[in-house]
Enzyme design. Structure first.
Site, mmCIF file in Angstrom:
data_model
loop_
_atom_site.group_PDB
_atom_site.id
_atom_site.type_symbol
_atom_site.label_atom_id
_atom_site.label_comp_id
_atom_site.label_asym_id
_atom_site.label_seq_id
_atom_site.Cartn_x
_atom_site.Cartn_y
_atom_site.Cartn_z
ATOM 1 N N ARG A 91 8.492 18.278 -33.460
ATOM 2 C CA ARG A 91 9.046 18.863 -32.234
ATOM 3 C C ARG A 91 10.100 19.915 -32.574
ATOM 4 O O ARG A 91 10.221 20.937 -31.896
ATOM 5 C CB ARG A 91 9.644 17.765 -31.349
ATOM 6 C CG ARG A 91 8.595 16.845 -30.751
ATOM 7 C CD ARG A 91 9.218 15.828 -29.796
ATOM 8 N NE ARG A 91 8.232 14.872 -29.339
ATOM 9 C CZ ARG A 91 7.369 15.081 -28.348
ATOM 10 N NH1 ARG A 91 7.390 16.229 -27.715
ATOM 11 N NH2 ARG A 91 6.505 14.154 -28.003
ATOM 12 N N ASN A 123 7.336 26.487 -23.245
ATOM 13 C CA ASN A 123 7.881 25.169 -23.579
ATOM 14 C C ASN A 123 8.499 25.141 -24.975
ATOM 15 O O ASN A 123 8.132 25.941 -25.822
ATOM 16 C CB ASN A 123 6.770 24.110 -23.484
ATOM 17 C CG ASN A 123 6.510 23.703 -22.041
ATOM 18 O OD1 ASN A 123 7.434 23.435 -21.291
ATOM 19 N ND2 ASN A 123 5.246 23.650 -21.654
ATOM 20 N N HIS A 178 12.081 19.141 -17.611
ATOM 21 C CA HIS A 178 10.620 19.156 -17.530
ATOM 22 C C HIS A 178 10.082 18.311 -18.679
ATOM 23 O O HIS A 178 9.933 18.783 -19.801
ATOM 24 C CB HIS A 178 10.109 20.591 -17.633
ATOM 25 C CG HIS A 178 8.618 20.716 -17.570
ATOM 26 N ND1 HIS A 178 7.866 20.164 -16.557
ATOM 27 C CD2 HIS A 178 7.735 21.326 -18.385
ATOM 28 C CE1 HIS A 178 6.583 20.450 -16.753
ATOM 29 N NE2 HIS A 178 6.479 21.144 -17.867
#
Length: 315
Positions: A91, A123, A178
């Site tokens: 990530r 994102n 989100h």
């Protein structure tokens, strides 16, 4: 009268489908931009979409390009650029890579469209909109993130499916980042004005909330390759319409909160009034103790994400 100019950075599925929705609604002339490495792909998509105009009955000039000066003086710029997470990529790797890509885009936007309103779709969303604001230096009300409209659409869809009613009659609201910590608000959701809590038991509402949080992952799993783009693009187009037509829509989006909700200088999903100046007002809701605790957890997750991004960029 001059048409609005909408530039979409990233001509992949989300970007091209956003162009499609905007053209069909005749929101303005559209520039679809991607990197030189993809060749004439943006030109091909733009030409194909223009040729749909005579059939579907819309007028719009649609330009494909890799030159940022073709986007100059845009009214609205949408940033969808970035890469999906790949096998073997952490990530943090994704965060650092997309922060650099989005930062580079933001530099170009600052140079070519200094008066634009910017909607970030890339994102991890909450960090990417923070990065865009950092780099452009635009007033925070002119930079925002698209996520809340999409997430509430998913929530509304699942409620309508559960109750067997029209999605048009379902109203919903959510807060927070989100991702896994988003906070769909049952207390602010209803069907034709009837509170959701009167129509469904808590365990079913909780299940719908969880499915909403997992909405993107569910589609990724079903598609097996790629991620959602019809609904994310439609959500982006709705925000563009609210801005260009000065509709004063009350919509959830990632907006810069300082004193609001006690956030202290971060972008986080909140209800806003969206009009010609961008985020014209942030609406502060009275939350239940459970909702407040969940929102604070989500805010902390976003802060941690942004701090990780800043550390990786300092590198």
């Amino acid at each position: 009268m001059r048409r609005a100019k909408i530039s979409i950075i990233g001509a992949g599925n989300v970007g091209a489908t956003t162009a499609h929705w905007c053209a069909a609604a005749e929101l303005g002339d559209i520039v679809l931009l991607d990197i030189p490495e993809v060749g004439d792909m943006p030109k091909g998509k733009a030409l194909d979409l223009m040729q749909a105009g005579p059939i579907m009955g819309f007028d719009a000039k649609i330009t494909g390009t890799s030159n940022y000066w073709d986007t100059a003086d845009s009214d609205v710029v949408v940033i969808t650029a970035g890469i999906p997470r790949k096998p073997g990529m952490s990530r943090d790797d994704l965060l650092a890579t997309n922060a650099k890509i989005v930062g580079s885009v933001a530099e170009q936007v600052k140079k070519t469209s200094p008066n634009a309103i910017v909607i970030v779709v890339s994102n991890p969303l909450d960090a990417m909109v923070q990065r865009t604001w950092q780099v452009t230096g635009f007033p925070p009300y002119r930079v925002m993130g698209q996520a809340g409209v999409l997430d509430t659409a998913r929530f509304r869809t699942f409620v309508a499916m559960e109750l067997g009613v029209s999605v048009e009659d379902v109203s919903a609201m959510l807060l927070g980042g989100h991702g896994d910590t988003m906070v769909p608000l049952a207390s602010c959701s209803s069907v034709s004005g009837i509170p959701l809590t009167q129509l469904l038991p808590k365990e079913r509402i909780d299940a719908i909330v969880q499915r909403t949080r997992d909405g993107g992952a569910e589609i990724v799993q079903l598609l097996q390759k790629g991620s959602a783009y019809y609904a994310p693009a439609a959500a982006t187009a709705q925000m563009i319409e609210a801005i260009i037509k000065d509709k004063k829509r009350l919509l959830p989006c990632a907006a810069y909160c300082d004193r609001e909700y006690g956030v202290g200088g971060y972008y986080i999903g909140v209800p806003v009034i969206l009009g010609k100046d961008g985020v014209e007002k942030i609406i502060e809701l009275q939350l239940t103790p459970e909702e407040k605790a969940a929102f604070e957890k989500s805010v902390q997750a976003v802060k941690n994400l942004v701090e990780t991004m800043n550390r990786l960029l300092r590198g």
